[in-house]
Enzyme design. Structure first.
Site, PDB file in Angstrom:
ATOM      1  N   GLU A  65      36.912  38.005  42.669  1.00  0.00           N
ATOM      2  CA  GLU A  65      36.196  38.605  41.544  1.00  0.00           C
ATOM      3  C   GLU A  65      37.147  38.629  40.368  1.00  0.00           C
ATOM      4  O   GLU A  65      38.203  39.267  40.444  1.00  0.00           O
ATOM      5  CB  GLU A  65      35.876  40.059  41.909  1.00  0.00           C
ATOM      6  CG  GLU A  65      34.430  40.426  41.993  1.00  0.00           C
ATOM      7  CD  GLU A  65      34.288  41.933  42.106  1.00  0.00           C
ATOM      8  OE1 GLU A  65      34.406  42.612  41.079  1.00  0.00           O
ATOM      9  OE2 GLU A  65      34.075  42.432  43.224  1.00  0.00           O
TER      10      GLU A  65
ATOM     11  N   ASP B 234      34.063  52.060  35.763  1.00  0.00           N
ATOM     12  CA  ASP B 234      35.406  51.923  36.313  1.00  0.00           C
ATOM     13  C   ASP B 234      36.234  53.182  36.182  1.00  0.00           C
ATOM     14  O   ASP B 234      36.102  53.937  35.231  1.00  0.00           O
ATOM     15  CB  ASP B 234      36.137  50.758  35.619  1.00  0.00           C
ATOM     16  CG  ASP B 234      35.623  49.424  36.116  1.00  0.00           C
ATOM     17  OD1 ASP B 234      35.647  49.209  37.340  1.00  0.00           O
ATOM     18  OD2 ASP B 234      35.174  48.613  35.285  1.00  0.00           O
TER      19      ASP B 234
END
Lengths: 256, 394
Positions: A51, A62
């Site tokens: 990724e 995040d």
């Protein structure tokens, strides 16, 4: 449509008797040159899918480790066109399936059709877009499908069975199960209810199941047995590199 | 039109983990908000606690000088000193009806944080407020007020350390605490249903103002003017006038210093369409889609995006969006202080500034209503700093 490269990579790992490994590394981290060395090392070190983060100024899903890394990449000049250009020059070099993980706005500004064409040209196999739920995913999914790319669904502990079924319909690549009600980042313990939820996911989805968010060690995975096919780790890898380690030394812990 | 959209703008661009609480909120809006019990309780709180209706006041001195009637919708007279309390009492009460126990908020200037802390204290709810570290410094007075009211104020150190990052942090907190916590969004922006919910609670401003105009002027006004940051006072001020085609609606964005290339807070006038904070709207952004820092002398307008309904009203031309720069807002501040004995919030000064700078195009005898969204006590430090730099009256 051709079989998904991402599904194939996971199935190959399972056939070899192990879970597929999906490391996450922000594009341009820790700097623009070393990023590609570390990408090579992840690929050589046993990653089945990689990724690659596309940095965004406001990464709302995040935690602090990924956010800090993402903002430092923006400061060093990483952008989507640079990333696609560099990947394109290296096309065919990686065994691992490549996925771009990023927030919607940079993709939207690039132009979804152009993005799908350029990503396919650069050897990218799919996308993970954390701020694109079912309700808004249509335009991007359509653009990607036109070039044989996968849009990976993200689901979680609080996703209802009805929504899981809707995500499962036509899902390609793999399904990403978010282990916690929270943002990315390492955690010492994972919620117990994951197991029950994974059983529902397993029943509804035809594609492999990856577990991510909060994972810091292989030992955390034993509780899930055959309910998962792959594991994603991001913050742990970033922290390892920030502490002076390398992708190669990080992957050693996970390979066996 | 697609659910949660205003033309091309709006939507729900959030992590899947936030969809369940958003769907729960949609359901609560559909079932609880229109109920008689909820409406009765809210209206009683607005009347007796907030102090509504707020007056529609004609400025005698400025009207004489300008040659048209300048009216102020006095939201500054609400409890806590701004329109923000209309929304927080509504969402606070809804939180209780939904069976949740904590109000979560983000704040820029601190007015929404104070209003949320007030509603939480009054309704017996916990309160957590995220605030950019830079705003914590700029607005220390409001931080003290929030703490006095029992709120936990969390400084946000990431990104630009302002409102934009406070929203990111609050959304992250909400993902984790959604079972007990309602995110009391402060402006008519964010993912659906927040733009609709906040408009619902702020529309009381135009509901009252329209009736007051008919009573005091004997007709509808010619102009309705409001400042636009995220756009909650403006959408509340415009809502009941939108169907009145002859009423000119003016939204005033903050132009920052106005120097070429300066940071501003005018995404409708100077931005491009994009996705941030759960919505597709007009944004200040780079060509690559990274969000640009914004700037305004008024912390409450300092935001790189805007509510999606404003983006739509701008695109369709129903509302004209113009810019007032810092110096024009400060001149309006001085005019209202000296000529009318009213100390206005710097946010509202942008709307007043539009009426002053466009006086020539406004016909004699016109009726001009400006939403005075808040009072200016909170801004005295900023005014002093500006004057020290030789800005305000120089």
């Amino acid at each position: 449509m051709n079989p998904s490269i991402l599904t194939t990579r996971v199935m190959e790992a399972l056939a070899a008797g192990r879970k597929a490994l999906i490391p996450f590394l922000p594009g341009g981290f820790p700097d623009k040159d070393r990023f590609f060395d570390e990408l090579d090392a992840l690929d050589a070190g046993g990653a089945d899918i990689i990724e690659i983060g596309v940095p965004f100024s406001d990464p709302v899903a995040d935690g602090p480790v990924v956010e800090r890394a993402s903002l430092s990449c923006l400061l060093n000049g990483t952008c989507l066109s640079w990333l696609l250009g560099e990947l394109s020059r290296r096309k065919g070099r990686y065994k691992a399936g490549l996925v771009l993980m990023g927030y919607y706005n940079p993709f939207l500004q690039y132009g979804l059709e152009q993005l799908a064409a350029d990503a396919a040209e650069a050897g990218v196999a799919g996308f993970i877009v954390p701020d694109l739920p079912l309700e808004e995913a249509g335009p991007m999914a359509a653009a990607l499908a036109g070039h044989g790319l996968d849009l990976i669904p993200l689901v979680g502990l609080n996703t209802s069975e009805e929504r899981l079924a809707a995500y499962a319909k036509g899902a390609r690549g793999f399904v990403y199960f978010v282990s916690v009600l929270g943002t990315t980042g390492m955690r010492d313990t994972l919620p117990a209810e994951i197991v029950e939820r994974l059983k529902v996911v397993r029943r509804l989805f035809d594609v492999p199941v990856a577990l991510g968010f909060g994972i810091k060690s292989p030992e955390q995975l034993t509780a899930f047995g055959d309910l998962i096919d792959a594991v994603v780790f991001g913050s742990a890898l970033i922290a390892h590199i920030e502490d002076g380690g390398t992708a190669a030394s990080f992957m050693e812990r996970w390979r066996d | 039109m697609k659910k949660g959209y205003y033309g091309d703008f709006g939507g729900q661009f959030v992590p899947e983990l936030l969809m369940p609480p958003l769907l729960e909120l949609e359901e609560a809006m559909r079932t609880i908000v229109p109920s008689e019990a909820f409406q009765n309780e809210l209206n009683a709180l607005l009347a007796d606690y907030v102090g509504r209706p707020s007056p529609l006041y004609r400025c005698p001195n400025l009207s004489k000088e300008l040659g048209f009637d300048l009216w102020l919708k006095r939201e500054d007279l609400n409890h806590t000193g701004a329109h923000k309390i209309n929304n927080t009492m509504g969402q606070g009460l809804l939180t209780k009806y939904m069976g949740k126990s904590v109000l979560l908020a983000e704040t820029g200037a601190g007015q929404h944080g104070v209003a949320t802390a007030t509603a939480a204290a009054m309704l017996g709810l916990g309160c957590v407020v995220y605030m950019g570290a830079e705003d914590v410094e700029r607005q220390s007075h409001n931080v003290k007020r929030m703490k006095l009211l029992g709120a936990e104020v969390v400084p946000v150190q990431s990104g630009t350390k302002t409102l934009k990052d406070a929203i990111n942090a609050a959304l992250r907190y909400w993902i984790a605490e959604q079972n007990t916590t309602h995110y009391c969004f402060g402006t008519a922006a964010g993912p659906h249903p927040f733009p609709l919910l906040v408009r619902e609670f702020q529309a009381v401003i135009s509901r009252e103002a329209r009736a007051q105009c008919l009573e005091k002027m004997g007709r509808l006004p010619d102009y309705v003017v409001a400042c636009v940051g995220g756009g909650s006072n403006a959408i509340g001020m415009f809502h009941h006038f939108v169907p009145d085609g002859k009423v000119k609606l003016i939204g005033v964005e903050a132009g920052g210093t106005g120097e070429p290339g300066c940071y501003n807070s005018a995404p409708i006038s100077l931005g491009t369409p994009g996705v941030l904070h759960g919505m597709r709207t007009m944004l200040l952004q780079t060509r690559e889609g990274q969000i640009e820092p914004s700037h305004s002398v008024s912390a409450g307008l300092d935001y790189p995006g805007v509510g999606p309904e404003h983006a739509h009203l701008g695109a369709t031309g129903r509302v004209r969006y113009d810019i007032a720069v810092d110096s024009e807002a400060l001149a309006a501040f001085e005019a209202l202080c000296r000529r009318e004995g009213i100390i206005p919030a710097l946010e509202s000064c942008h709307a007043v500034a539009w009426a002053l700078t466009h006086a020539r195009e406004i016909p004699k005898g016109a009726q001009v209503v400006v939403c005075l969204s808040g009072r200016g006590d909170k801004d005295l430090g900023i005014i002093e700093a500006y004057e020290r730099k030789g800005g305000a009256s120089a």
